[in-house]
Design an enzyme around this catalytic site. Structure first.
Site, PDB file in Angstrom:
ATOM      1  N   ASP A 102       0.829  -1.202   0.000  1.00 16.91           N
ATOM      2  CA  ASP A 102       0.000   0.000   0.000  1.00 16.91           C
ATOM      3  C   ASP A 102       0.863   1.251   0.000  1.00 16.91           C
ATOM      4  OD1 ASP A 102      -2.079   1.761   0.213  1.00 16.91           O
ATOM      5  OD2 ASP A 102      -2.503   1.359   2.310  1.00 16.91           O
ATOM      6  N   ASP A 138      -3.087   6.878  -4.687  1.00 17.57           N
ATOM      7  CA  ASP A 138      -3.026   5.829  -3.678  1.00 17.57           C
ATOM      8  C   ASP A 138      -3.365   4.475  -4.280  1.00 17.57           C
ATOM      9  OD1 ASP A 138      -3.109   4.271  -1.424  1.00 17.57           O
ATOM     10  OD2 ASP A 138      -4.847   5.239  -0.536  1.00 17.57           O
TER      11      ASP A 138
END
Length: 498
Positions: free
Chosen positions: A75, A275
């Site tokens: 992530d 993201d």
């Protein structure tokens, strides 16, 4: 969290790397089949898995001595490594398909484990959480072992897998708990000489691609087209620190066979976070509504509190229309995102297959550009110089030419700065309000988004303004919809609650 949609699984295989880079390749297949290797030139390769059933990109890593293999979510929006303990109740389920099927960590079985403190605590917008200890432990990437790596141990968690966060250290969970920082994964890789600088590039490839990669410490010039252009990462407006990969979106245009529309918003320039931990993309209410009208997406109520999602005909994935996202004003990078990347199969509703539209609405900044955007872009995250490099991706590229960052603090190789980003970031976008008569509406079977409302899509045949506007989503509504229908996937890093 981001594990709420029903998608097909996939996995990743090894490709090429060069000295002082770490590359994690992505390849779609039925399930994880990790293979780890280290090349003779000192570079490191590791398999990661694109697990659409959970939503996100996963890497098989090793923890402890002797090594315990765990598959962890990678992530860019968070900054901690954490692993679920084998004693956590979520890992003890005996039901088929439940439990920690991607692996859990047995602290007592490792000779290199050491408890630092008992302050690890992290929670997410959907109510999921993990808490326990911060530990120091050996962490393996391929055949490279990082000694004394700080990570969280989830002794009490309802999340069945851990995460590998690679964002800014100031976004670590420990900052809110102890006000202390530690060297997270990219910093340790740099300090131990595996990469020259704290930077990495992301190539997700298209939605149905067989291969993509995340490359630490370098770029691959064969994975993008045109020029790689740098834009500045924005500081947090309150702390004036760099905590997330936030850049300024300065224009958005719609293109189809019937013409082109420059979309407008009172929010331009719009702060957006790039993201990889977020599946969909979330834009301001007014801009999202214009986008829906262009494509004929219909905002559909799916929960008792009036929450909804934009649904779209699954057939429109074959459309040739696209949106152009502009950053940094004139001369800045422009990323074209096709409809095939924005029409997302999302399970069933009332017994029929449904597709969500990949651009959704949100109630406040920072807004998010997730995987529905990122698959169309080659993105370089430079945490040393606080810059993002962007270029159009070369979908399904079959060759590789890796260029490593030569030194700590070196600028992104083969890149140029956006020439007018300072002016573009300082005020409203000056993009011309040109328009065609229909934009994308020729691609819609109904010709109307159904969301209604007034707006400046530019066309004279827009939807009936007498309809009701789609309400802007907030975090609570996203939770309700995810729990009700299992249609949504969310990023982890930007939705942290401490």
């Amino acid at each position: 969290m981001k594990n709420i949609a029903n998608f097909a699984t996939s996995s990743l295989l090894v490709s090429v790397a060069s000295a002082q880079v770490v590359q994690w390749d992505i390849q779609r297949r039925g399930g994880p089949a990790p293979r780890l290797s280290r090349r003779a030139d000192g570079s490191v390769e590791e398999v990661i898995t694109n697990e659409k059933t959970r939503g996100g990109y996963f890497a098989t890593c090793s923890v402890g001595t002797p090594a315990q293999d765990l598959t962890l979510q990678l992530d860019t929006g968070s900054s901690d490594i954490w692993v679920p303990a084998n004693s956590a109740s979520v890992c003890e389920s005996s039901l088929e398909g439940e439990g920690c099927t991607l692996g859990s960590y047995d602290y007592a079985s490792s000779s290199t484990s050491e408890v630092i403190n008992q302050e690890f605590k992290i929670s997410y917008v959907d109510g999921s959480y993990s808490q326990g200890d911060y530990i120091s432990e050996t962490f393996g990437i391929g055949n490279v072992k990082l000694e004394n790596m700080t990570m969280g141990l989830g002794l009490d968690t309802d999340i069945a897998y851990g995460l590998v966060g690679v964002g800014y250290a100031l976004n670590e969970a420990s900052v809110s708990q102890t006000r202390e920082l530690y060297n997270n994964l990219p910093i340790v890789m740099r300090d131990e000489g595996h990469i020259a600088t704290n930077a990495y590039s992301l190539w997700l490839n298209d939605l149905d691609a067989s291969k993509g990669n995340i490359l630490f410490g370098g770029i691959d010039t064969d994975k993008y087209m045109g020029d790689l252009i740098r834009v500045s990462i924005q500081q947090d407006s309150q702390t004036e620190n760099f905590t997330s990969f936030q850049v300024q979106l300065t224009s958005l245009e719609a293109h189809s066979s019937s013409g082109d529309d420059a979309l407008s918003s009172s929010s331009f320039p719009i702060p957006v976070v790039l993201d990889s931990g977020t599946t969909f993309s979330y834009l301001p209410q007014d801009l999202a509504e214009e986008v829906w009208r262009e494509v004929g997406a219909e905002y559909t109520i799916v929960a008792n509190d009036g929450s909804g999602v934009p649904l779209i005909s699954c057939d429109l994935a074959d459309s040739k229309g696209y949106f152009s996202f502009g950053f940094g004003g004139d001369g800045g990078p422009v990323i074209k995102v096709g409809m095939d990347e924005l029409v997302i199969p999302s399970g069933t509703l009332n017994g029929q297959a449904v597709c969500q539209f990949g651009i959704q609405n949100f109630s406040g900044d920072p807004f998010l550009l997730g995987d529905t955007f990122l698959r169309s872009a080659y993105v370089v995250y430079d945490l040393e110089n606080n810059e993002i490099g962007l270029a159009p991706t070369d979908f399904n590229a079959t060759t590789s030419k890796i260029v490593a960052f030569p030194s700590q603090g070196a600028q992104i190789p083969s890149s140029t700065p956006a020439p007018s980003q300072d002016a573009a970031n300082s005020g409203p976008s000056s993009a011309p309000n040109y328009s065609a008569s229909k934009g994308f509406k020729d691609l819609s079977s109904s010709g109307s988004s159904g969301s209604g409302g007034s707006g400046s899509s530019g066309g004279s045949d827009g939807p009936d303004s007498a309809g009701s506007l789609a309400p802007a989503l907030d975090f609570t509504q996203l939770i309700v919809m995810g729990a009700s229908l299992g249609l949504m996937m969310f990023g982890s890093g930007m939705f942290l609650l401490f």
